[in-house]
Motif scaffolding. Structure first.
Motif, PDB file in Angstrom:
ATOM      1  N   PHE A 113       0.615  -1.210  -0.051  1.00  0.00           N
ATOM      2  CA  PHE A 113       0.231  -0.026  -0.034  1.00  0.00           C
ATOM      3  C   PHE A 113       0.776   1.385  -0.092  1.00  0.00           C
ATOM      4  O   PHE A 113       1.956   1.440   0.883  1.00  0.00           O
ATOM      5  CB  PHE A 113      -0.962  -0.108   1.045  1.00  0.00           C
ATOM      6  CG  PHE A 113      -1.970  -1.455   1.267  1.00  0.00           C
ATOM      7  CD1 PHE A 113      -2.669  -1.554   0.416  1.00  0.00           C
ATOM      8  CD2 PHE A 113      -1.470  -2.062   2.324  1.00  0.00           C
ATOM      9  CE1 PHE A 113      -3.444  -2.767   0.535  1.00  0.00           C
ATOM     10  CE2 PHE A 113      -2.238  -3.327   2.607  1.00  0.00           C
ATOM     11  CZ  PHE A 113      -3.202  -3.729   1.480  1.00  0.00           C
ATOM     12  N   GLY A 114       0.549   2.419  -0.729  1.00  0.00           N
ATOM     13  CA  GLY A 114       1.124   3.403  -1.077  1.00  0.00           C
ATOM     14  C   GLY A 114       0.246   4.566  -1.023  1.00  0.00           C
ATOM     15  O   GLY A 114      -0.811   4.613  -1.319  1.00  0.00           O
ATOM     16  N   ALA A 115       0.822   5.855  -0.870  1.00  0.00           N
ATOM     17  CA  ALA A 115       0.009   6.912  -1.032  1.00  0.00           C
ATOM     18  C   ALA A 115       0.820   8.122  -1.535  1.00  0.00           C
ATOM     19  O   ALA A 115       1.960   8.036  -1.697  1.00  0.00           O
ATOM     20  CB  ALA A 115      -0.325   7.746   0.509  1.00  0.00           C
ATOM     21  N   ALA A 116       0.269   9.136  -2.136  1.00  0.00           N
ATOM     22  CA  ALA A 116       0.940  10.458  -2.389  1.00  0.00           C
ATOM     23  C   ALA A 116       0.137  11.817  -2.015  1.00  0.00           C
ATOM     24  O   ALA A 116      -1.406  11.391  -2.113  1.00  0.00           O
ATOM     25  CB  ALA A 116       1.105  10.530  -3.977  1.00  0.00           C
ATOM     26  N   LEU A 117       0.657  12.712  -1.952  1.00  0.00           N
ATOM     27  CA  LEU A 117      -0.113  13.921  -2.027  1.00  0.00           C
ATOM     28  C   LEU A 117       0.105  15.055  -2.821  1.00  0.00           C
ATOM     29  O   LEU A 117       1.453  15.108  -3.491  1.00  0.00           O
ATOM     30  CB  LEU A 117       0.489  14.868  -0.740  1.00  0.00           C
ATOM     31  CG  LEU A 117       0.244  14.143   0.693  1.00  0.00           C
ATOM     32  CD1 LEU A 117       0.843  14.791   1.625  1.00  0.00           C
ATOM     33  CD2 LEU A 117      -1.164  13.660   0.944  1.00  0.00           C
ATOM     34  N   ALA A 158       5.470  11.387  -1.991  1.00  0.00           N
ATOM     35  CA  ALA A 158       4.675  10.140  -2.030  1.00  0.00           C
ATOM     36  C   ALA A 158       5.318   9.299  -0.780  1.00  0.00           C
ATOM     37  O   ALA A 158       6.294   9.534  -0.242  1.00  0.00           O
ATOM     38  CB  ALA A 158       5.200   9.493  -3.315  1.00  0.00           C
ATOM     39  N   GLY A 159       4.743   8.249  -0.612  1.00  0.00           N
ATOM     40  CA  GLY A 159       5.063   7.446   0.454  1.00  0.00           C
ATOM     41  C   GLY A 159       4.578   6.025   0.223  1.00  0.00           C
ATOM     42  O   GLY A 159       3.806   5.596  -0.785  1.00  0.00           O
ATOM     43  N   THR A 160       5.053   4.951   1.136  1.00  0.00           N
ATOM     44  CA  THR A 160       4.693   3.539   0.859  1.00  0.00           C
ATOM     45  C   THR A 160       4.785   3.091   2.472  1.00  0.00           C
ATOM     46  O   THR A 160       5.173   3.316   3.425  1.00  0.00           O
ATOM     47  CB  THR A 160       5.681   2.834   0.092  1.00  0.00           C
ATOM     48  OG1 THR A 160       4.950   1.620  -0.408  1.00  0.00           O
ATOM     49  CG2 THR A 160       6.977   2.527   0.754  1.00  0.00           C
ATOM     50  N   ASN A 161       4.117   1.803   2.515  1.00  0.00           N
ATOM     51  CA  ASN A 161       3.837   1.119   3.800  1.00  0.00           C
ATOM     52  C   ASN A 161       5.148   0.809   4.539  1.00  0.00           C
ATOM     53  O   ASN A 161       6.199   0.442   3.795  1.00  0.00           O
ATOM     54  CB  ASN A 161       3.167  -0.099   3.616  1.00  0.00           C
ATOM     55  CG  ASN A 161       2.867  -1.154   4.655  1.00  0.00           C
ATOM     56  OD1 ASN A 161       3.830  -1.565   5.419  1.00  0.00           O
ATOM     57  ND2 ASN A 161       1.745  -1.006   5.027  1.00  0.00           N
ATOM     58  N   LEU A 204       1.650   0.583  12.562  1.00  0.00           N
ATOM     59  CA  LEU A 204       0.507   1.587  12.220  1.00  0.00           C
ATOM     60  C   LEU A 204       0.965   2.574  10.931  1.00  0.00           C
ATOM     61  O   LEU A 204       0.401   3.371  10.542  1.00  0.00           O
ATOM     62  CB  LEU A 204       0.423   2.597  13.427  1.00  0.00           C
ATOM     63  CG  LEU A 204       0.158   2.043  14.675  1.00  0.00           C
ATOM     64  CD1 LEU A 204      -0.020   3.319  15.592  1.00  0.00           C
ATOM     65  CD2 LEU A 204      -0.961   1.243  14.320  1.00  0.00           C
ATOM     66  N   TRP A 205       2.518   2.077  10.644  1.00  0.00           N
ATOM     67  CA  TRP A 205       2.953   2.736   9.280  1.00  0.00           C
ATOM     68  C   TRP A 205       2.319   2.340   7.874  1.00  0.00           C
ATOM     69  O   TRP A 205       3.031   1.876   7.030  1.00  0.00           O
ATOM     70  CB  TRP A 205       4.442   2.794   9.294  1.00  0.00           C
ATOM     71  CG  TRP A 205       5.396   3.591  10.264  1.00  0.00           C
ATOM     72  CD1 TRP A 205       6.349   3.320  10.678  1.00  0.00           C
ATOM     73  CD2 TRP A 205       4.727   4.715  11.191  1.00  0.00           C
ATOM     74  NE1 TRP A 205       6.804   4.275  11.568  1.00  0.00           N
ATOM     75  CE2 TRP A 205       5.809   5.116  11.927  1.00  0.00           C
ATOM     76  CE3 TRP A 205       3.568   5.355  11.196  1.00  0.00           C
ATOM     77  CZ2 TRP A 205       5.723   6.164  12.797  1.00  0.00           C
ATOM     78  CZ3 TRP A 205       3.358   6.476  12.061  1.00  0.00           C
ATOM     79  CH2 TRP A 205       4.663   6.900  12.939  1.00  0.00           C
ATOM     80  N   HIS A 206       1.059   2.376   8.049  1.00  0.00           N
ATOM     81  CA  HIS A 206       0.303   2.088   6.525  1.00  0.00           C
ATOM     82  C   HIS A 206       0.731   3.235   5.664  1.00  0.00           C
ATOM     83  O   HIS A 206       1.416   4.304   5.920  1.00  0.00           O
ATOM     84  CB  HIS A 206      -1.343   2.328   6.801  1.00  0.00           C
ATOM     85  CG  HIS A 206      -1.754   0.966   7.582  1.00  0.00           C
ATOM     86  ND1 HIS A 206      -2.925   0.760   7.758  1.00  0.00           N
ATOM     87  CD2 HIS A 206      -1.091   0.106   8.020  1.00  0.00           C
ATOM     88  CE1 HIS A 206      -3.323  -0.430   8.513  1.00  0.00           C
ATOM     89  NE2 HIS A 206      -2.081  -0.745   8.737  1.00  0.00           N
ATOM     90  N   GLY A 207       0.583   2.789   4.212  1.00  0.00           N
ATOM     91  CA  GLY A 207       1.091   3.964   3.367  1.00  0.00           C
ATOM     92  C   GLY A 207       0.700   5.419   3.675  1.00  0.00           C
ATOM     93  O   GLY A 207       1.327   6.155   3.581  1.00  0.00           O
ATOM     94  N   GLU A 208      -0.906   5.253   3.946  1.00  0.00           N
ATOM     95  CA  GLU A 208      -1.249   6.815   4.112  1.00  0.00           C
ATOM     96  C   GLU A 208      -0.694   7.489   5.488  1.00  0.00           C
ATOM     97  O   GLU A 208      -0.426   8.635   5.528  1.00  0.00           O
ATOM     98  CB  GLU A 208      -2.872   6.628   4.285  1.00  0.00           C
ATOM     99  CG  GLU A 208      -3.375   6.270   3.069  1.00  0.00           C
ATOM    100  CD  GLU A 208      -3.835   4.310   3.332  1.00  0.00           C
ATOM    101  OE1 GLU A 208      -2.750   3.802   3.686  1.00  0.00           O
ATOM    102  OE2 GLU A 208      -4.859   4.079   2.799  1.00  0.00           O
ATOM    103  N   CYS A 234      -6.542   4.730   8.744  1.00  0.00           N
ATOM    104  CA  CYS A 234      -6.231   5.588   7.670  1.00  0.00           C
ATOM    105  C   CYS A 234      -7.387   6.605   7.098  1.00  0.00           C
ATOM    106  O   CYS A 234      -7.169   7.807   6.899  1.00  0.00           O
ATOM    107  CB  CYS A 234      -5.859   4.967   6.363  1.00  0.00           C
ATOM    108  SG  CYS A 234      -4.139   4.220   6.709  1.00  0.00           S
ATOM    109  N   LEU A 235      -8.379   5.996   7.172  1.00  0.00           N
ATOM    110  CA  LEU A 235      -9.710   7.191   6.974  1.00  0.00           C
ATOM    111  C   LEU A 235      -9.593   8.203   8.082  1.00  0.00           C
ATOM    112  O   LEU A 235     -10.039   9.359   7.728  1.00  0.00           O
ATOM    113  CB  LEU A 235     -11.109   6.278   6.890  1.00  0.00           C
ATOM    114  CG  LEU A 235     -11.542   5.311   6.072  1.00  0.00           C
ATOM    115  CD1 LEU A 235     -12.649   4.504   6.062  1.00  0.00           C
ATOM    116  CD2 LEU A 235     -11.589   5.931   4.475  1.00  0.00           C
TER     117      LEU A 235
END
Ligand SMILES: [Zn+2]
Length: 198
Positions: free
Chosen positions: A36-40, A51-54, A61-65, A96-97
């Motif tokens: 799982f990853g995320a970006a702003l 950008a980031g990743t799990n 707790l360090w999920h991608g988000e 993460c929500l």
């Protein structure tokens, strides 16, 4: 949303996954983390701010988000969250929500659904937590509410013009194929990690 603006947005979201998140996630997978990853993205020009990743081998707790939000708050000069789009490769879990909400984002976009995480990635925890803790069936949370509006990227692609849609669908297929490969690597190595919910 007007067609041209929607197409620019979808292109930017796919670019963020292809060029910014996936390179980080390939390294994360090699270290035993989930996919799982995320970006702003800046709302004004859709450029990627971060950008980031799990990274749950360090902290579950360090999920991608959440890990992306953590890194964002370590930036010295950072924009307001109200000026940013939040992109999550996979539909955010309940933690993460809430993190997206508490950080003040008014939106998020995701590529894979909770059902994809369960069925294509063999990771059922998002849906199980929503069911067990919140008694929510799949799709049971409010995708638009007082805090934010969320969009499944495939829904945005589906309403694009024919030509744009064909191009986006080809790129989405390539992204799915890449994640399938990464998921196989993760599933093959997860027995060796101490992650609580694998
Ligand atoms: Zn999460």
């Amino acid at each position: 949303m007007a067609g041209e603006r929607r197409e620019r947005l979808v292109d930017a979201l796919l670019v963020a996954i292809e060029r910014h998140i996936l390179p980080l996630t390939r390294d994360g997978i090699a270290a035993g983390n989930k996919v799982f990853g995320a970006a702003l993205l800046d709302k004004s020009d859709y450029s990627v701010v971060l950008a980031g990743t799990n990274n749950e081998t360090e902290n579950p707790l360090w999920h991608g988000e959440v890990h992306t939000i953590k890194t964002f708050y370590e930036l010295k000069d950072r924009p307001s969250t109200s000026d940013l789009l939040f992109l999550s490769t996979h539909e955010p879990c309940s933690m993460c929500l809430s993190a997206i909400t508490w950080a003040g984002f008014d939106n998020f976009f995701y590529f894979f659904s909770h059902e994809d995480s369960r069925d294509a990635f063999a990771i059922p925890h998002d849906l199980r937590i929503l069911q067990e803790v919140f008694t929510l069936e799949p799709g049971g949370y409010r995708r638009t509410n007082a805090f934010w509006h969320s969009e499944h990227i495939s829904d945005l692609i589906a309403v694009c013009d024919d030509t744009a849609r064909a191009g986006f669908q080809a790129r989405a297929d390539a992204i799915r194929a890449e994640y399938a490969k990464l998921s196989d690597i993760y599933q093959g190595g997860k027995a060796e990690t101490a992650i609580p919910l694998k």
